[in-house]
Scaffold this active site. Sequence first.
Site, PDB file in Angstrom:
ATOM      1  N   GLY A   7       0.842  -1.198   0.000  1.00  7.85           N
ATOM      2  CA  GLY A   7       0.000   0.000   0.000  1.00  7.85           C
ATOM      3  C   GLY A   7       0.869   1.236   0.000  1.00  7.85           C
ATOM      4  N   GLY A   9       0.199   4.531  -0.917  1.00 12.22           N
ATOM      5  CA  GLY A   9      -0.508   5.801  -1.075  1.00 12.22           C
ATOM      6  C   GLY A   9       0.234   6.926  -0.385  1.00 12.22           C
ATOM      7  N   ARG A  10      -0.515   7.954   0.043  1.00 11.23           N
ATOM      8  CA  ARG A  10       0.117   9.147   0.614  1.00 11.23           C
ATOM      9  C   ARG A  10       1.035   8.815   1.777  1.00 11.23           C
ATOM     10  NH1 ARG A  10      -5.252  11.040  -0.303  1.00 11.23           N
ATOM     11  NH2 ARG A  10      -5.773  10.470   1.836  1.00 11.23           N
ATOM     12  N   ARG A  31      -1.300  -2.267  -5.790  1.00 13.48           N
ATOM     13  CA  ARG A  31      -2.088  -2.619  -6.979  1.00 13.48           C
ATOM     14  C   ARG A  31      -1.809  -1.657  -8.133  1.00 13.48           C
ATOM     15  NH1 ARG A  31      -5.855  -6.472  -5.982  1.00 13.48           N
ATOM     16  NH2 ARG A  31      -6.401  -6.861  -3.781  1.00 13.48           N
ATOM     17  N   ASN A  95      -5.737   2.386   9.798  1.00 15.10           N
ATOM     18  CA  ASN A  95      -6.658   2.816  10.863  1.00 15.10           C
ATOM     19  C   ASN A  95      -7.724   1.771  11.118  1.00 15.10           C
ATOM     20  OD1 ASN A  95      -5.580   5.357  11.626  1.00 15.10           O
ATOM     21  ND2 ASN A  95      -6.439   6.294   9.789  1.00 15.10           N
ATOM     22  N   SER A 121       0.322   8.419  13.059  1.00 17.18           N
ATOM     23  CA  SER A 121      -0.084   9.803  12.870  1.00 17.18           C
ATOM     24  C   SER A 121       1.089  10.587  12.290  1.00 17.18           C
ATOM     25  CB  SER A 121      -0.516  10.427  14.204  1.00 17.18           C
ATOM     26  OG  SER A 121      -0.955  11.756  14.029  1.00 17.18           O
ATOM     27  N   LYS A 189      -4.797   5.215  18.975  1.00 18.70           N
ATOM     28  CA  LYS A 189      -4.899   6.083  17.797  1.00 18.70           C
ATOM     29  C   LYS A 189      -6.355   6.491  17.547  1.00 18.70           C
ATOM     30  CE  LYS A 189      -3.548   8.076  13.889  1.00 18.70           C
ATOM     31  NZ  LYS A 189      -4.657   8.039  12.956  1.00 18.70           N
ATOM     32  N   ASN A 193      -7.715  10.321  17.312  1.00 18.07           N
ATOM     33  CA  ASN A 193      -8.494  10.919  16.225  1.00 18.07           C
ATOM     34  C   ASN A 193      -9.802  11.524  16.730  1.00 18.07           C
ATOM     35  OD1 ASN A 193      -6.407   9.909  14.672  1.00 18.07           O
ATOM     36  ND2 ASN A 193      -7.764   9.267  13.020  1.00 18.07           N
ATOM     37  N   GLU A 196      -8.811  14.771  17.980  1.00 19.30           N
ATOM     38  CA  GLU A 196      -8.541  15.613  16.804  1.00 19.30           C
ATOM     39  C   GLU A 196      -9.832  16.232  16.271  1.00 19.30           C
ATOM     40  OE1 GLU A 196      -7.718  14.013  12.539  1.00 19.30           O
ATOM     41  OE2 GLU A 196      -5.809  14.010  13.604  1.00 19.30           O
ATOM     42  N   TYR A 197     -10.897  15.439  16.228  1.00 21.17           N
ATOM     43  CA  TYR A 197     -12.189  15.967  15.784  1.00 21.17           C
ATOM     44  C   TYR A 197     -12.589  17.174  16.628  1.00 21.17           C
ATOM     45  CZ  TYR A 197     -13.658  12.013  12.781  1.00 21.17           C
ATOM     46  OH  TYR A 197     -13.781  11.086  11.780  1.00 21.17           O
TER      47      TYR A 197
END
Length: 325
Positions: A7, A9-10, A31, A95, A121, A189, A193, A196-197
């Site tokens: 994986g 990604g970012r 992928r 996550n 994070s 974690k 989060n 964080e919200y």
Amino acid sequence: MRIGIIGLGRMGGSIARRLMRAGHETMVWDRDAAAIKALVPDGATAAASLTDLADQLGSGAVFWLMLPAGDPTETTVDELALLAGPGAIIIDGGNSFYKDDIRRAKSLSARGIDYVDVGTSGGVWGVERGFCLMIGGREEIVRRLDPIFDALAPGIGDIARTPGRGGRDDRAERGYIHAGPPGTGHFVKMVHNGIEYGLMQAYAEGFDILKEKASETLPKEERFTIEIPDVAEVWRRGSVISSWLLDLSAAALAKDQELEGFDGNVADSGEGRWSIDAAMDEAVPAYVMSAALYARYRSRIESTFGDKLLSAMRFGFGGHVETAR
């Protein structure tokens, strides 16, 4: 150490790059062939498939998954369970829901495979700043993986050391902790989060109040036109409410004080909901987290300037792009 990253990604790509910079031998698979190709010039070894990745790593393989929670992670863990032999370690750095971690760890243990959950994070900035890591797993396995975690974490840096911590595990000061058995990493974690919200919602509401002070619904003598970007900037410098989230807000407002590039359609990830579910299970009042989650639901019907700021913050730390209503 040798490690396979699944994986890219970012955050997955950033994790691979940070590990390679620290000298770890890194194999990668995704992928998306373009994501793999982008890492090869940095020193990564490409894998053609999960099977190829497992073959390259051999016995005692270490796999780090950086995939969306739910089916993508679940199916990949199931596939690796068949490919990896006894002594292998599967790390989920995404996550995932902590109860899924507990179940997976038990199932994989019967095959002689260790499972480690890592709440990660740092967002898109982690490759340079380092990643804050909250880790669940068996003590001896976490210790064995310490070179990986140490390379990914920010290190002590120039942050003032906390008085009174003498004699405690210094890994927390370096940016990572062994929180406990499987599931605890993602549980910590998850609560991170949820907090964080609440923090983001407080900033959003505060800046909304500042902006609306110019509203024509107020008596003329009570209307103020406040330079919102300047307020964000001054609060960054010496204020008790300074934070990285405020830094990101100031940067977004300096670029466009009306935030016209955002609709204010604010998504929520699973962790906010799961944090409130945990609060319900434990009979712990969670007023702020609950209100912040409901505010995101409301933003998908009708948004405010504060909602746009929420979207700007999410884009700033994680590259999250708004979805259409």
